[in-house]
Structures are given as structure tokens and as C-alpha cells.
Design a protein around this motif. Structure first.
Motif, PDB file in Angstrom:
ATOM      1  N   PRO A  25      49.120  42.107  37.471  1.00 44.63           N
ATOM      2  CA  PRO A  25      48.737  42.937  35.909  1.00 44.63           C
ATOM      3  C   PRO A  25      48.774  41.404  35.399  1.00 44.63           C
ATOM      4  CG  PRO A  25      50.617  43.486  37.730  1.00 44.63           C
ATOM      5  CD  PRO A  25      50.126  41.943  37.747  1.00 44.63           C
ATOM      6  N   HIS A  26      49.518  40.457  35.380  1.00 43.23           N
ATOM      7  CA  HIS A  26      48.923  39.299  34.458  1.00 43.23           C
ATOM      8  C   HIS A  26      47.751  38.538  34.435  1.00 43.23           C
ATOM      9  CE1 HIS A  26      49.109  35.331  32.444  1.00 43.23           C
ATOM     10  NE2 HIS A  26      48.873  34.594  32.901  1.00 43.23           N
ATOM     11  N   GLN A  27      46.885  38.643  35.177  1.00 46.70           N
ATOM     12  CA  GLN A  27      45.299  38.918  34.913  1.00 46.70           C
ATOM     13  C   GLN A  27      44.399  39.123  33.986  1.00 46.70           C
ATOM     14  OE1 GLN A  27      43.393  35.278  36.239  1.00 46.70           O
ATOM     15  NE2 GLN A  27      45.221  34.867  36.354  1.00 46.70           N
ATOM     16  N   GLU A  28      44.876  40.347  34.516  1.00 47.22           N
ATOM     17  CA  GLU A  28      44.396  41.889  33.511  1.00 47.22           C
ATOM     18  C   GLU A  28      44.730  41.914  32.676  1.00 47.22           C
ATOM     19  OE1 GLU A  28      43.855  45.220  37.581  1.00 47.22           O
ATOM     20  OE2 GLU A  28      46.150  44.413  36.110  1.00 47.22           O
ATOM     21  N   ASP A  29      45.865  41.501  32.001  1.00 43.81           N
ATOM     22  CA  ASP A  29      46.894  41.253  30.644  1.00 43.81           C
ATOM     23  C   ASP A  29      45.792  39.736  29.731  1.00 43.81           C
ATOM     24  OD1 ASP A  29      47.753  43.635  30.561  1.00 43.81           O
ATOM     25  OD2 ASP A  29      49.530  42.120  31.291  1.00 43.81           O
ATOM     26  N   LEU A  30      45.627  39.238  30.765  1.00 41.41           N
ATOM     27  CA  LEU A  30      44.820  37.937  30.353  1.00 41.41           C
ATOM     28  C   LEU A  30      43.566  37.869  29.752  1.00 41.41           C
ATOM     29  CD1 LEU A  30      45.713  34.552  29.753  1.00 41.41           C
ATOM     30  CD2 LEU A  30      44.408  34.070  31.902  1.00 41.41           C
ATOM     31  N   TYR A  31      42.712  38.492  30.977  1.00 37.17           N
ATOM     32  CA  TYR A  31      41.197  39.012  30.301  1.00 37.17           C
ATOM     33  C   TYR A  31      41.058  40.305  29.341  1.00 37.17           C
ATOM     34  CZ  TYR A  31      40.932  34.505  32.534  1.00 37.17           C
ATOM     35  OH  TYR A  31      40.537  33.033  33.364  1.00 37.17           O
ATOM     36  N   GLU A  32      40.009  40.398  28.486  1.00 36.60           N
ATOM     37  CA  GLU A  32      40.130  42.007  28.149  1.00 36.60           C
ATOM     38  C   GLU A  32      38.540  42.361  28.488  1.00 36.60           C
ATOM     39  OE1 GLU A  32      41.819  43.902  26.055  1.00 36.60           O
ATOM     40  OE2 GLU A  32      42.714  41.873  26.047  1.00 36.60           O
ATOM     41  N   HIS A  33      38.785  42.110  30.378  1.00 32.93           N
ATOM     42  CA  HIS A  33      37.760  42.640  31.054  1.00 32.93           C
ATOM     43  C   HIS A  33      38.527  44.060  32.164  1.00 32.93           C
ATOM     44  CE1 HIS A  33      36.291  39.188  30.478  1.00 32.93           C
ATOM     45  NE2 HIS A  33      36.835  38.474  31.556  1.00 32.93           N
ATOM     46  N   GLY A  34      39.139  44.696  32.078  1.00 30.65           N
ATOM     47  CA  GLY A  34      39.764  46.167  32.389  1.00 30.65           C
ATOM     48  C   GLY A  34      40.223  45.396  33.717  1.00 30.65           C
ATOM     49  N   PRO A  35      40.725  46.559  34.351  1.00 26.28           N
ATOM     50  CA  PRO A  35      41.076  45.942  35.971  1.00 26.28           C
ATOM     51  C   PRO A  35      40.756  44.646  37.230  1.00 26.28           C
ATOM     52  CG  PRO A  35      41.029  48.440  35.862  1.00 26.28           C
ATOM     53  CD  PRO A  35      39.951  48.003  34.781  1.00 26.28           C
ATOM     54  N   LEU A  36      41.536  44.091  37.907  1.00 25.51           N
ATOM     55  CA  LEU A  36      40.146  43.083  38.665  1.00 25.51           C
ATOM     56  C   LEU A  36      40.148  43.872  39.669  1.00 25.51           C
ATOM     57  CD1 LEU A  36      40.723  40.020  38.934  1.00 25.51           C
ATOM     58  CD2 LEU A  36      42.180  39.581  39.472  1.00 25.51           C
ATOM     59  N   ASN A  37      39.188  44.071  40.108  1.00 29.73           N
ATOM     60  CA  ASN A  37      38.935  44.680  41.541  1.00 29.73           C
ATOM     61  C   ASN A  37      38.471  43.482  42.663  1.00 29.73           C
ATOM     62  OD1 ASN A  37      38.190  46.799  40.037  1.00 29.73           O
ATOM     63  ND2 ASN A  37      36.163  46.189  39.260  1.00 29.73           N
ATOM     64  N   CYS A  38      38.009  42.478  42.663  1.00 27.11           N
ATOM     65  CA  CYS A  38      38.596  41.668  43.568  1.00 27.11           C
ATOM     66  C   CYS A  38      38.652  40.262  42.909  1.00 27.11           C
ATOM     67  CB  CYS A  38      37.149  41.877  44.153  1.00 27.11           C
ATOM     68  SG  CYS A  38      36.444  40.890  45.493  1.00 27.11           S
ATOM     69  N   THR A  39      38.982  39.298  43.798  1.00 28.05           N
ATOM     70  CA  THR A  39      38.492  37.459  43.747  1.00 28.05           C
ATOM     71  C   THR A  39      38.277  36.879  44.972  1.00 28.05           C
ATOM     72  OG1 THR A  39      40.593  36.771  44.804  1.00 28.05           O
ATOM     73  CG2 THR A  39      40.952  37.468  41.884  1.00 28.05           C
ATOM     74  N   VAL A  40      37.272  36.089  44.622  1.00 29.86           N
ATOM     75  CA  VAL A  40      35.599  35.306  45.322  1.00 29.86           C
ATOM     76  C   VAL A  40      35.971  33.801  45.238  1.00 29.86           C
ATOM     77  CG1 VAL A  40      33.566  35.327  46.383  1.00 29.86           C
ATOM     78  CG2 VAL A  40      34.351  37.094  45.161  1.00 29.86           C
ATOM     79  N   ARG A  41      36.529  33.319  46.320  1.00 29.82           N
ATOM     80  CA  ARG A  41      36.690  32.103  46.859  1.00 29.82           C
ATOM     81  C   ARG A  41      35.271  31.641  47.823  1.00 29.82           C
ATOM     82  NH1 ARG A  41      41.660  33.311  46.460  1.00 29.82           N
ATOM     83  NH2 ARG A  41      42.532  31.983  44.600  1.00 29.82           N
ATOM     84  N   CYS A  42      34.356  30.644  47.313  1.00 30.95           N
ATOM     85  CA  CYS A  42      33.390  30.480  47.741  1.00 30.95           C
ATOM     86  C   CYS A  42      33.953  28.863  48.856  1.00 30.95           C
ATOM     87  CB  CYS A  42      31.795  30.698  47.467  1.00 30.95           C
ATOM     88  SG  CYS A  42      31.475  31.597  46.821  1.00 30.95           S
ATOM     89  N   PHE A  43      33.718  28.899  50.060  1.00 36.42           N
ATOM     90  CA  PHE A  43      33.941  27.534  50.397  1.00 36.42           C
ATOM     91  C   PHE A  43      32.801  27.514  51.585  1.00 36.42           C
ATOM     92  CE2 PHE A  43      37.342  29.497  50.338  1.00 36.42           C
ATOM     93  CZ  PHE A  43      38.167  28.344  50.263  1.00 36.42           C
ATOM     94  N   GLU A  44      32.245  26.528  51.759  1.00 33.69           N
ATOM     95  CA  GLU A  44      30.918  25.970  52.483  1.00 33.69           C
ATOM     96  C   GLU A  44      30.902  26.871  54.030  1.00 33.69           C
ATOM     97  OE1 GLU A  44      29.044  21.738  54.329  1.00 33.69           O
ATOM     98  OE2 GLU A  44      30.580  21.656  52.789  1.00 33.69           O
ATOM     99  N   ASP A  45      31.915  26.619  54.356  1.00 32.80           N
ATOM    100  CA  ASP A  45      31.327  27.736  55.344  1.00 32.80           C
ATOM    101  C   ASP A  45      32.221  29.038  55.701  1.00 32.80           C
ATOM    102  OD1 ASP A  45      30.869  24.943  56.946  1.00 32.80           O
ATOM    103  OD2 ASP A  45      32.435  25.045  57.351  1.00 32.80           O
ATOM    104  N   ALA A  46      32.825  29.721  54.648  1.00 34.28           N
ATOM    105  CA  ALA A  46      33.641  30.840  54.704  1.00 34.28           C
ATOM    106  C   ALA A  46      33.355  31.498  53.310  1.00 34.28           C
ATOM    107  CB  ALA A  46      34.788  31.257  55.099  1.00 34.28           C
ATOM    108  N   VAL A  47      33.045  32.842  52.987  1.00 33.99           N
ATOM    109  CA  VAL A  47      33.707  32.731  51.924  1.00 33.99           C
ATOM    110  C   VAL A  47      34.361  33.832  52.092  1.00 33.99           C
ATOM    111  CG1 VAL A  47      32.406  34.603  49.792  1.00 33.99           C
ATOM    112  CG2 VAL A  47      31.322  32.919  50.826  1.00 33.99           C
TER     113      VAL A  47
END
Length: 124
Positions: free
Chosen positions: A65-87
Motif C-alpha cells: 500500500p505504501h508503494q502504491e501511494d508513493l507512486y501514481e502508477h496504479g496497483p503494484l503488480n510485481c517486483t522483479v530482482r535480477c541477479f546474475e544467476d536468478a531472477v
């Protein structure tokens, strides 16, 4: 979202990325359930380490909810973290439930994704 929806995602990913799927975890306020865990990945993490991952995604879901309030982009659907060996992809459904997915890092290049292309551009 329910655990059934997360199981449908796990099935989709098994078909789409095959052996590049590392894990799928569903969690809610009552606990967590490993829906898929590739054998070699299971050997890398003991129960304590899996619990730490679960705690991490729960904390992130709490921030939804904090992230959704912070950015005016609508609902937060997914976060992605890209590491060398995994996503790592985290689909926080609400403040207490979600689905965490791990894929082999090379999946972005293999499936010709936009992020994969961005990573390739930075290597040139």
C-alpha cells in the motif's frame, strides 16, 4: 488471490520456461507453501533459509500500500530482482499474501525479454 491462482502460475511457468523454473512459493497470513522447488535449488537452501525468504517477501507485501501511494502508477503488480544467476519475481496480492517466483537468470535472454535486452545493451 488464492493459492489456486498461484498453482496456476506455477503450471504456466513449468510449461513456459521448463527447467529454468527454480521455485514458486505461495504465502498468506497463515503461513507459506512451496508449490514448486527444483531439486538442485532445494539442496542449496535449508528450512531456515527458506523461512528467511518467506519473511522477506512478507515484509515486502506489507509495503505494497505504501508503494502504491508513493507512486501514481496504479496497483503494484510485481517486483522483479535480477541477479546474475536468478531472477526473483514477487507478486504481492495484498498486505498479507502473495506469490514469489524464482527463475534461472538466463531466462531473460532466452525468452528475448525487454529487461534481457537492456542487460545485453549494458554489456556492449
Amino acid at each position: 488471490m488464492s493459492e489456486v491462482a498461484s498453482e496456476a502460475l506455477a503450471d504456466f511457468l513449468k510449461q513456459r520456461v521448463g527447467d529454468h523454473l527454480r521455485s514458486v512459493l505461495y504465502y498468506d497470513s497463515d503461513g507459506g507453501n512451496v508449490l514448486y522447488l527444483r531439486d538442485d535449488v532445494a539442496e542449496q537452501y535449508d528450512d531456515s533459509e527458506r523461512e528467511k525468504v518467506l519473511q522477506d517477501v512478507r515484509l515486502e507485501a506489507f509495503e505494497k500500500p505504501h508503494q502504491e501511494d508513493l507512486y501514481e502508477h496504479g496497483p503494484l503488480n510485481c517486483t522483479v530482482r535480477c541477479f546474475e544467476d536468478a531472477v526473483e519475481m514477487h507478486f504481492a496480492h495484498d498486505e498479507t499474501s502473495g506469490t514469489a517466483v524464482a527463475l534461472d537468470g538466463e531466462v531473460f535472454a532466452i525468452h528475448n525479454t525487454f529487461i534481457g535486452k537492456c542487460l545485453e545493451a549494458m554489456e556492449e
